[in-house]
Design a protein around this motif. Structure first.
Motif, PDB file in Angstrom:
ATOM      1  N   THR A  73      -4.420   4.713 -69.083  1.00 27.22           N
ATOM      2  CA  THR A  73      -5.658   4.152 -68.750  1.00 27.22           C
ATOM      3  C   THR A  73      -5.877   2.626 -68.640  1.00 27.22           C
ATOM      4  O   THR A  73      -5.955   1.847 -67.872  1.00 27.22           O
ATOM      5  CB  THR A  73      -6.537   4.811 -69.345  1.00 27.22           C
ATOM      6  N   PRO A  74      -5.209   2.058 -69.849  1.00 28.54           N
ATOM      7  CA  PRO A  74      -5.214   0.590 -70.119  1.00 28.54           C
ATOM      8  C   PRO A  74      -4.187   0.037 -69.176  1.00 28.54           C
ATOM      9  O   PRO A  74      -4.267  -1.273 -68.358  1.00 28.54           O
ATOM     10  CB  PRO A  74      -4.741   0.350 -71.553  1.00 28.54           C
ATOM     11  N   GLN A  75      -3.144   0.389 -68.730  1.00 32.47           N
ATOM     12  CA  GLN A  75      -2.213  -0.097 -67.747  1.00 32.47           C
ATOM     13  C   GLN A  75      -2.638  -0.163 -66.463  1.00 32.47           C
ATOM     14  O   GLN A  75      -2.713  -1.054 -65.635  1.00 32.47           O
ATOM     15  CB  GLN A  75      -0.756   0.809 -67.721  1.00 32.47           C
ATOM     16  N   ALA A  77      -5.982   0.188 -65.744  1.00 32.77           N
ATOM     17  CA  ALA A  77      -7.236  -0.737 -65.715  1.00 32.77           C
ATOM     18  C   ALA A  77      -7.035  -2.105 -65.677  1.00 32.77           C
ATOM     19  O   ALA A  77      -7.671  -3.062 -64.912  1.00 32.77           O
ATOM     20  CB  ALA A  77      -7.923  -0.480 -67.038  1.00 32.77           C
ATOM     21  N   ALA A  78      -5.800  -2.558 -66.109  1.00 34.38           N
ATOM     22  CA  ALA A  78      -5.064  -3.989 -66.166  1.00 34.38           C
ATOM     23  C   ALA A  78      -5.003  -4.177 -64.658  1.00 34.38           C
ATOM     24  O   ALA A  78      -4.694  -5.670 -64.498  1.00 34.38           O
ATOM     25  CB  ALA A  78      -3.859  -4.134 -67.010  1.00 34.38           C
ATOM     26  N   LEU A  79      -4.800  -3.529 -63.639  1.00 29.71           N
ATOM     27  CA  LEU A  79      -4.562  -3.865 -62.382  1.00 29.71           C
ATOM     28  C   LEU A  79      -5.886  -4.695 -61.512  1.00 29.71           C
ATOM     29  O   LEU A  79      -5.542  -5.206 -60.757  1.00 29.71           O
ATOM     30  CB  LEU A  79      -4.151  -2.864 -61.471  1.00 29.71           C
ATOM     31  N   ARG A  80      -6.919  -4.416 -62.157  1.00 30.16           N
ATOM     32  CA  ARG A  80      -7.983  -5.062 -61.585  1.00 30.16           C
ATOM     33  C   ARG A  80      -7.738  -6.688 -61.623  1.00 30.16           C
ATOM     34  O   ARG A  80      -7.183  -7.128 -62.493  1.00 30.16           O
ATOM     35  CB  ARG A  80      -9.350  -4.913 -62.335  1.00 30.16           C
ATOM     36  N   GLU A 106     -14.047   3.210 -68.405  1.00 27.31           N
ATOM     37  CA  GLU A 106     -13.868   1.798 -68.624  1.00 27.31           C
ATOM     38  C   GLU A 106     -14.485   0.963 -67.762  1.00 27.31           C
ATOM     39  O   GLU A 106     -14.296  -0.275 -68.074  1.00 27.31           O
ATOM     40  CB  GLU A 106     -12.350   1.548 -68.706  1.00 27.31           C
TER      41      GLU A 106
END
Length: 267
Positions: A73-75, A77-80, A106
């Motif tokens: 999920t954090p990986q 989400a960081a694509l935004r 998130e």
């Protein structure tokens, strides 16, 4: 504990969407490696690599969906602010679906979701626990769906490495308790093989309970691994979905308009 990894890393940001591909049980990124060049005009493509295979060979396999989603999920989400489209086949379809719900939690929901070769996790057969079968029965189940290359079946050394990974992946699928959450308010496409006996109409129809709008359902020639045997048709559908996605994710989709979905697996 080693987390799942995105391979290759999506790289420097541009205005293309990112297509995140989640493979089927027992697989690494290799079967989807050529998707990147073929879709490069529309998206940057990255594939989920679970521990125990390819670059993560020797790392303990993950056995729960919670572990997989916690690392992924954090990986993603960081694509935004780039929009993200999720594609998953078989086990990967469930990973993609779970990831879509976590990203929404998130505040960075995906732009679209494609679930391929899988029914709703709320309609799986609770009596069919493949991860508890003997090694021979486990491998035979996979072979029945044309998912075992002959060279793998002929190599005891390769089977000794592959079987525990396959068992762990089925454990992820069969032990996931799906929390009741509002349905997804985003475009969802369901892909099915016309000869795929592993997914019933009842199970496939269950995706409707997880979406605000009815999902688009597409039938393709082939059995469970139509993602390879009907590769051109699959990529054509993926291209259509990507082409409809805005080039930047400046605004999240609207808040879901329905109540929680209760997930009670049956049949």
């Amino acid at each position: 504990m080693t987390a799942a990894r995105l391979v290759p890393p999506p790289g420097a940001a541009d205005d293309r969407p990112v297509l995140v591909v989640a493979p089927y049980a027992g697989s690494g990124v290799a079967p989807f490696r050529n998707w990147g060049p073929e879709l490069a005009d529309l998206a940057a493509v990255t594939t989920v690599l679970l521990p125990g295979r390819e670059q993560l060979f020797g790392k303990p396999a993950l056995t729960s969906m919670t572990e997989i989603l916690r690392g992924l999920t954090p990986q993603v989400a960081a694509l935004r602010p780039r929009p993200v489209v999720l594609f998953g086949h078989s086990l990967g379809a469930l990973v993609a679906f779970g990831l879509a719900r976590e990203l929404r939690r998130e505040g960075v929901p995906p732009a679209a979701l494609i679930v391929s070769g899988a029914g709703s996790p709320c309609r799986r057969d609770l009596t069919d626990l493949v991860h508890l079968l003997s090694d021979d029965a486990l491998l035979q189940r996979t072979a029945d769906y044309d998912g075992m290359p002959p060279e793998l079946l002929a190599s005891p050394e390769l089977l000794a490495v592959f079987t525990p990974i396959l068992r762990a992946d089925f454990q992820v699928l069969e032990t996931w308790t799906v929390d009741p959450l509002p349905p997804l308010d985003l475009p969802v496409t369901v892909l099915r093989g016309v000869s795929d006996t592993s997914v019933t109409d009842y199970q496939a129809d269950g995706w409707r309970t997880h979406t605000v709008a009815p999902p688009a359902e597409r039938f393709l020639p082939g059995g469970h691994f139509f993602v390879h045997t009907a590769r051109a048709e699959v990529l054509r559908i993926v291209r259509d979905v990507l082409a409809a996605v805005p080039r930047r994710a400046d605004a999240p989709p609207a808040t879901p308009r329905q109540g929680e979905v209760s997930c009670t697996p049956s049949r």
